[in-house]
Design a protein around this motif. Structure first.
Motif, short mmCIF file in Angstrom:
data_model
loop_
_atom_site.label_atom_id
_atom_site.label_comp_id
_atom_site.label_asym_id
_atom_site.label_seq_id
_atom_site.Cartn_x
_atom_site.Cartn_y
_atom_site.Cartn_z
N ARG A 389 41.31 44.32 36.86
CA ARG A 389 41.21 45.64 37.99
C ARG A 389 40.00 45.00 39.02
O ARG A 389 40.20 45.83 39.54
CB ARG A 389 41.03 46.14 37.13
CG ARG A 389 42.37 46.82 35.75
CD ARG A 389 42.44 47.92 36.81
NE ARG A 389 44.00 48.33 36.70
CZ ARG A 389 45.05 49.48 37.04
NH1 ARG A 389 44.55 50.58 37.66
NH2 ARG A 389 45.69 50.05 36.15
N ILE A 390 39.38 44.38 39.05
CA ILE A 390 37.93 43.87 39.47
C ILE A 390 39.33 44.05 41.41
O ILE A 390 38.06 44.35 42.80
CB ILE A 390 37.22 42.36 39.37
CG1 ILE A 390 36.83 42.68 38.37
CG2 ILE A 390 36.29 42.03 40.29
CD1 ILE A 390 35.57 41.12 37.29
N LYS A 391 39.65 42.43 41.21
CA LYS A 391 40.21 42.64 42.97
C LYS A 391 40.83 43.61 43.35
O LYS A 391 41.05 44.12 44.67
CB LYS A 391 41.05 41.57 42.64
CG LYS A 391 40.54 40.05 42.76
CD LYS A 391 41.47 39.29 42.78
CE LYS A 391 40.67 37.57 42.13
NZ LYS A 391 41.70 36.46 42.64
N THR A 415 35.41 42.79 51.29
CA THR A 415 35.34 42.35 50.05
C THR A 415 34.39 43.15 48.74
O THR A 415 33.92 44.13 48.86
CB THR A 415 34.09 41.12 50.07
OG1 THR A 415 33.25 41.79 50.47
CG2 THR A 415 34.96 40.30 51.11
N VAL A 416 35.37 42.73 47.73
CA VAL A 416 34.14 43.04 45.82
C VAL A 416 33.63 41.75 45.71
O VAL A 416 33.65 40.74 45.65
CB VAL A 416 35.67 43.47 45.09
CG1 VAL A 416 35.06 44.06 43.92
CG2 VAL A 416 36.48 43.76 45.45
N GLU A 417 32.38 41.80 44.68
CA GLU A 417 31.37 40.72 44.07
C GLU A 417 30.56 41.03 42.67
O GLU A 417 30.93 42.42 42.96
CB GLU A 417 31.02 41.18 45.70
CG GLU A 417 31.06 40.04 46.89
CD GLU A 417 29.51 40.07 47.81
OE1 GLU A 417 28.85 40.07 47.21
OE2 GLU A 417 30.04 39.58 48.76
N LEU A 418 30.48 40.11 42.31
CA LEU A 418 29.95 41.11 40.95
C LEU A 418 28.31 39.18 41.20
O LEU A 418 28.50 38.83 41.40
CB LEU A 418 30.13 39.84 39.92
CG LEU A 418 31.51 40.34 39.94
CD1 LEU A 418 33.13 39.80 38.70
CD2 LEU A 418 32.01 42.14 39.10
N VAL A 419 27.30 40.60 40.94
CA VAL A 419 26.18 40.63 41.52
C VAL A 419 25.93 40.84 39.78
O VAL A 419 25.14 41.77 39.21
CB VAL A 419 25.64 41.56 42.58
CG1 VAL A 419 24.35 41.05 42.75
CG2 VAL A 419 26.23 41.34 43.52
N PRO A 420 25.05 39.15 39.32
CA PRO A 420 24.08 39.20 38.49
C PRO A 420 22.81 40.15 38.29
O PRO A 420 22.25 40.21 38.62
CB PRO A 420 23.44 38.02 38.14
CG PRO A 420 24.10 37.08 38.82
CD PRO A 420 24.78 38.06 39.89
N THR A 421 22.64 40.76 37.32
CA THR A 421 21.74 41.89 36.92
C THR A 421 20.46 41.09 35.92
O THR A 421 20.34 39.82 35.53
CB THR A 421 21.55 43.40 36.45
OG1 THR A 421 22.02 42.51 35.15
CG2 THR A 421 23.04 43.89 36.71
N VAL A 429 29.68 45.49 43.14
CA VAL A 429 29.09 46.15 43.82
C VAL A 429 30.77 45.78 45.35
O VAL A 429 30.98 43.92 45.43
CB VAL A 429 27.92 45.30 45.47
CG1 VAL A 429 27.48 45.81 46.09
CG2 VAL A 429 27.44 45.26 44.29
N GLN A 430 30.62 46.89 46.49
CA GLN A 430 31.48 46.86 47.17
C GLN A 430 31.70 46.86 48.21
O GLN A 430 30.21 47.04 49.45
CB GLN A 430 33.15 47.40 47.26
CG GLN A 430 33.28 47.88 45.43
CD GLN A 430 34.36 48.37 45.87
OE1 GLN A 430 35.36 48.58 46.56
NE2 GLN A 430 34.16 49.28 44.32
N ARG A 431 31.72 45.35 49.34
CA ARG A 431 31.22 45.51 50.41
C ARG A 431 32.41 45.87 51.88
O ARG A 431 33.54 45.16 51.36
CB ARG A 431 30.53 44.08 51.38
CG ARG A 431 29.73 43.60 50.12
CD ARG A 431 29.03 42.69 50.13
NE ARG A 431 28.22 42.15 49.21
CZ ARG A 431 27.09 42.55 49.78
NH1 ARG A 431 26.69 43.83 50.32
NH2 ARG A 431 26.20 42.17 48.05
#
Length: 511
Positions: A389-391, A415-421, A429-431
């Motif tokens: 579902r991420i994409k 784009t859709v990005e996975l940003v480490p916490t 995060v979506q840009r």
């Protein structure tokens, strides 16, 4: 004056019951149609009103030859008035309207032109919602050969559409009568399967659909779960009669699982409902899921909705409530990086994500899987799996006309990005960059003040947030001029009101 003897292009059928002043906006919109008065008719069916509605309709019919009135004994529901309206209709096409909604000025002309150009049995015109939801994805673009296979038609099951009258007669399409629920679903689902051609008109808001502040709409009263699900199963029966077991049937069934069960048992809707009513609804939904839905129905939902479905299926009402308390705080958090304007184009660069209070939506990594983090124990990893579902996550930008509330999608690339916490989880995060051609907005009808919204769709949520970007066009297609956005106007209003409230009261409110 006498009515025209030529066949009207459209008959608008309007059930009316104790409408009072709420009918006037509809009447005004009908009198203001771009289609000439000798090209359409309005068939009001007064369902035994006990107020001034009957005399008001007679007054309208006396003043306007293309307005007609049929008075009947009270039936208590819209179905019989609609059916009688079809029997008395003279138009080539029939549109079903409610007495407290209203039309766009060019609605009937555009709907009829679309129907005749494409030889359609059914045309679904774009709707704007006022204090109620309306379909979104269905109206991304015009579709002139829409089917249940290639288009999300199943998202729109209200009767407010244009139907060829001979098509209704040929197939004996009538609304189930009596005081019941989901009569629209039964009627429209059959019509979708039987229609030789269905069109979706998405580039003009044809119909304004509202829920009255006083909840006066007949079907706005609280539903009774047992009877409601009897009627819901009738709609499922129609799907089953026209499809074989498999992906299409699963996708169509999914509409009722998502809208009539999952959405009622999550977030604020669950938390605001009486506990005994929730228990009844869980019981009815549980039986329907087990008895009627193949495994593929729930499997096609996003992670959050798969989890809710499993909790319903297992009768875990306390966990449903715990999950609802958590997701009731969900909101979209957009950040605008840059805004550029030229003579005809507005370009907005932004990021957005979902947040629960001050904590963002996060995922955890489990090998190749990315799992949704939820505050409920004993949820299997396969239900929390958001990897695929991420994409599919989307960041949309919506232009909304401030006065009419008409909404239009703005083209976005992103784009859709996975940003480490810091604690090892992953923020989603979506840009995106949205480019709005003002000359093309609303088919070139861009005059007025427009707000922009970000719409974030991710893992089972779709949330809107107003962007700090608004513009005004003095005339259609004119250069966009920046104006205060809706959020800042609301803040100014609250501040202005606060200045007029005594300090003692402000302190009490803060406490």
């Amino acid at each position: 004056m006498t009515a025209s003897t030529k066949t009207p292009k459209v008959t608008v059928v309007v059930p009316a019951y104790n409408s009072g002043p709420h009918i006037e906006k509809l009447v005004t919109s009908l009198l203001g149609q771009s289609l000439s008065a000798d090209e359409f008719e309005v068939m009001f069916v007064d369902d035994g009103s006990t107020d001034s509605t009957g005399p008001r309709l007679d007054e309208l019919a006396a003043a306007h030859p293309h307005f007609r009135v049929l008075h009947i004994d009270n039936s208590g529901w819209p179905s019989r008035p609609r059916n009688l309206g079809v029997e008395h209709a003279r138009g080539e096409y029939v549109f079903f309207a409610d007495d407290d909604d209203w039309f766009g000025e060019q609605a009937l002309e555009r709907l009829h032109a679309c129907a005749t150009e494409h030889d359609a049995d059914l045309v679904v015109g774009k709707m704007a919602g006022h204090r109620r939801s309306v379909p979104r994805e269905l109206f991304r673009r015009n579709r002139f050969d829409a089917t249940l296979e290639n288009t999300p038609l199943i998202d729109s099951l209200t009767a407010h559409k244009l139907f060829r009258r001979s098509f209704l007669v040929e197939h004996g399409l009538r609304f189930p009568e009596g005081k019941r629920r989901l009569e629209d679903h039964v009627f429209v689902t059959r019509a979708y399967f039987l229609s030789r051609r269905t069109c979706v008109l998405a580039d003009y808001v044809c119909y304004h659909h509202q829920r009255r502040v006083d909840a006066g709409n007949v079907t706005a009263t609280a539903l009774e779960p047992a009877g409601y699900f009897v009627n819901l199963r009738e709609a499922l029966d129609i799907v089953d009669a026209h499809t074989a077991p498999g992906p299409l049937r699963d996708r169509l069934h999914r509409r009722w699982l998502r809208n009539e069960m999952v959405s009622r048992l999550r977030g604020r809707r669950l938390l605001d409902a009486p506990a005994d009513w929730v228990d009844q609804l869980v019981g009815e939904a549980q039986r329907t899921i087990r008895d009627r839905f193949a495994p593929g129905v729930a499997a096609g939902l996003p992670p959050l909705q798969r989890i809710i479905t499993r909790l319903i299926e297992q009768g875990r009402t306390p966990d449903l409530r715990r999950l609802a308390e958590w997701e009731a705080a969900v909101r979209a958090v957009p950040t605008v990086q840059r805004v550029e304007r030229d003579a005809t184009t507005l370009t907005v660069t932004l990021t957005a994500e979902l947040s629960f209070g001050d904590r963002p939506l996060t995922l955890t990594a489990d090998g190749e899987q990315r799992l949704l983090v939820v505050p409920v124990d004993d949820v299997p990893a396969d239900l929390r799996d958001a990897t695929a579902r991420i994409k599919q996550s989307k960041l949309d930008v919506i232009a909304r006309q401030r006065d009419t509330r008409e909404e239009f999608f703005v083209p976005v690339t992103g784009t859709v990005e996975l940003v480490p916490t810091a604690d090892g989880e992953l923020r989603l995060v979506q840009r995106g960059t949205a480019r709005l051609d003002v000359g093309a907005l609303n088919g070139g009808r861009s005059r007025g003040t427009w707000d922009l919204k970000a719409r974030v769709t991710c893992c089972g949520w779709t949330e809107d947030a107003v962007l700090p970007v608004a513009f005004r066009c003095a005339t259609d297609g004119a250069r966009p001029v920046a104006v205060p956005h809706l959020g800042s106007l609301r803040f100014r209003l609250r501040r202005a009101v606060a200045r007029r409230v005594p300090e003692s009261i402000r302190r009490a409110i803060r406490r």
